[in-house]
Design a protein around this motif. Structure first.
Motif, mmCIF file in Angstrom:
data_model
loop_
_atom_site.group_PDB
_atom_site.id
_atom_site.type_symbol
_atom_site.label_atom_id
_atom_site.label_comp_id
_atom_site.label_asym_id
_atom_site.label_seq_id
_atom_site.Cartn_x
_atom_site.Cartn_y
_atom_site.Cartn_z
ATOM 1 N N VAL A 1 6.216 5.180 -3.404
ATOM 2 C CA VAL A 1 6.809 3.845 -3.478
ATOM 3 C C VAL A 1 6.487 3.245 -4.844
ATOM 4 N N VAL A 2 7.511 2.688 -5.486
ATOM 5 C CA VAL A 2 7.335 2.122 -6.828
ATOM 6 C C VAL A 2 7.511 0.609 -6.765
ATOM 7 N N GLU A 3 6.435 -0.108 -7.040
ATOM 8 C CA GLU A 3 6.446 -1.575 -7.027
ATOM 9 C C GLU A 3 6.229 -2.101 -8.446
ATOM 10 N N ASP A 4 6.772 -3.274 -8.710
ATOM 11 C CA ASP A 4 6.499 -3.927 -9.992
ATOM 12 C C ASP A 4 5.127 -4.575 -9.975
ATOM 13 N N ILE A 5 4.849 -5.303 -8.882
ATOM 14 C CA ILE A 5 3.601 -6.068 -8.837
ATOM 15 C C ILE A 5 3.180 -6.260 -7.389
ATOM 16 N N ILE A 6 1.874 -6.202 -7.162
ATOM 17 C CA ILE A 6 1.353 -6.498 -5.828
ATOM 18 C C ILE A 6 0.519 -7.758 -5.944
ATOM 19 N N ASP A 7 0.912 -8.749 -5.171
ATOM 20 C CA ASP A 7 0.267 -10.059 -5.254
ATOM 21 C C ASP A 7 -0.528 -10.292 -3.969
ATOM 22 N N SER A 8 0.110 -10.824 -2.938
ATOM 23 C CA SER A 8 -0.603 -11.024 -1.668
ATOM 24 C C SER A 8 -0.774 -9.693 -0.929
ATOM 25 N N GLY A 9 0.076 -8.738 -1.235
ATOM 26 C CA GLY A 9 0.028 -7.451 -0.542
ATOM 27 C C GLY A 9 0.945 -7.391 0.674
ATOM 28 N N LEU A 10 1.575 -8.508 0.949
ATOM 29 C CA LEU A 10 2.445 -8.610 2.124
ATOM 30 C C LEU A 10 3.614 -7.621 2.053
ATOM 31 N N SER A 11 4.305 -7.611 0.920
ATOM 32 C CA SER A 11 5.487 -6.753 0.782
ATOM 33 C C SER A 11 5.111 -5.282 0.914
ATOM 34 N N ILE A 12 4.050 -4.879 0.223
ATOM 35 C CA ILE A 12 3.705 -3.460 0.228
ATOM 36 C C ILE A 12 3.206 -3.024 1.613
ATOM 37 N N SER A 13 2.522 -3.902 2.321
ATOM 38 C CA SER A 13 2.085 -3.571 3.682
ATOM 39 C C SER A 13 3.290 -3.356 4.594
ATOM 40 N N TYR A 14 4.274 -4.210 4.421
ATOM 41 C CA TYR A 14 5.505 -4.132 5.205
ATOM 42 C C TYR A 14 6.243 -2.815 4.919
ATOM 43 N N ILE A 15 6.342 -2.474 3.646
ATOM 44 C CA ILE A 15 7.026 -1.241 3.247
ATOM 45 C C ILE A 15 6.284 -0.010 3.753
ATOM 46 N N LYS A 16 4.962 -0.054 3.636
ATOM 47 C CA LYS A 16 4.147 1.077 4.080
ATOM 48 C C LYS A 16 4.400 1.344 5.564
ATOM 49 N N GLN A 17 4.427 0.262 6.338
ATOM 50 C CA GLN A 17 4.692 0.383 7.770
ATOM 51 C C GLN A 17 6.052 1.014 8.045
ATOM 52 N N LEU A 18 7.072 0.511 7.343
ATOM 53 C CA LEU A 18 8.434 1.029 7.537
ATOM 54 C C LEU A 18 8.493 2.518 7.258
ATOM 55 N N ILE A 19 7.830 2.953 6.194
ATOM 56 C CA ILE A 19 7.904 4.361 5.802
ATOM 57 C C ILE A 19 7.087 5.235 6.744
#
Ligand code: IMP
Ligand code: MG
Length: 185
Positions: free
Chosen positions: A102-120
């Protein structure tokens, strides 16, 4: 290259130059190339912010690879996270049994990446790693590792190189950070 920018009355100062970014992108790609020898990873970019980083990164990738995208919305036009993540575009690829990066620009609160990790993870990939160009320090809400990090940065609002301010300035080659009001001259 401007040292300072004023956008909608907010002042931003140069934080990472084009050269610094490009050098770090090459180093990250070098690590990934070593780690994925003999594999065919799928790079999954998180739109919109990661599109420039992903484009630069994969042109330094020497192993066979595929590309796909998620589109998420969380910030709207604000400078702080709304605390809500919405999936605006799902993947087209089959994740099952594949090596996913997964390629992200920036991780701030971590909410988005946690959500994506779950989906994958729901789709049972062979492996899942995360690369983020930027990681804001003092990250609170994640209990997993970000495998490849370009730069750890203070928790300031940053723009440019894919990162927007109210949808603008994604096209800047450099990254600028918001100057707090009290230190403005
Ligand atoms: P998180 O869910 O709070 O980790 O935020 C992740 C997403 O919000 C990132 O992928 C960016 O698109 C956006 N974002 C977070 N911090 C910034 C920033 O400083 N500038 C611009 N966008 C940001
Ligand atoms: Mg993003």
């Amino acid at each position: 290259m401007a040292q300072r920018l004023t956008i909608n009355g907010d002042v931003f100062e140069l934080y990472l130059s084009e050269h610094q970014i490009q050098e770090r992108v090459r180093e990250l790609a070098y690590q990934i190339n070593n780690d994925y020898v003999g594999k065919v990873p799928i790079f999954i970019g998180v739109l919109n912010g990661a599109f420039i980083f992903l484009a630069d990164l994969i042109r330094e990738i020497t192993v066979d690879c595929e590309i796909d995208f998620f589109k998420l919305s969380s910030y709207g036009d604000a400078k702080i996270s709304s605390g809500q993540v919405r999936l605006l575009k799902d993947l087209n690829c089959q994740v099952k049994g594949r090596d996913i990066i997964v390629v992200e620009d920036i991780i701030d609160s971590g909410l988005s990446i946690s959500y994506i990790k779950q989906l994958i993870e729901r789709e049972h990939p062979a492996s899942l790693r995360i690369v983020s160009l930027l990681l804001k320090k003092g990250l609170p809400k994640i209990d997993f590792t970000i495998d490849y990090v370009g730069f750890e940065i203070p928790p300031d609002f940053v723009i440019g190189y894919g990162l927007d301010y109210a949808q603008k300035v994604r096209n800047l080659r450099q990254i600028y950070k918001l100057v707090p009001q009290s230190t403005e001259q």
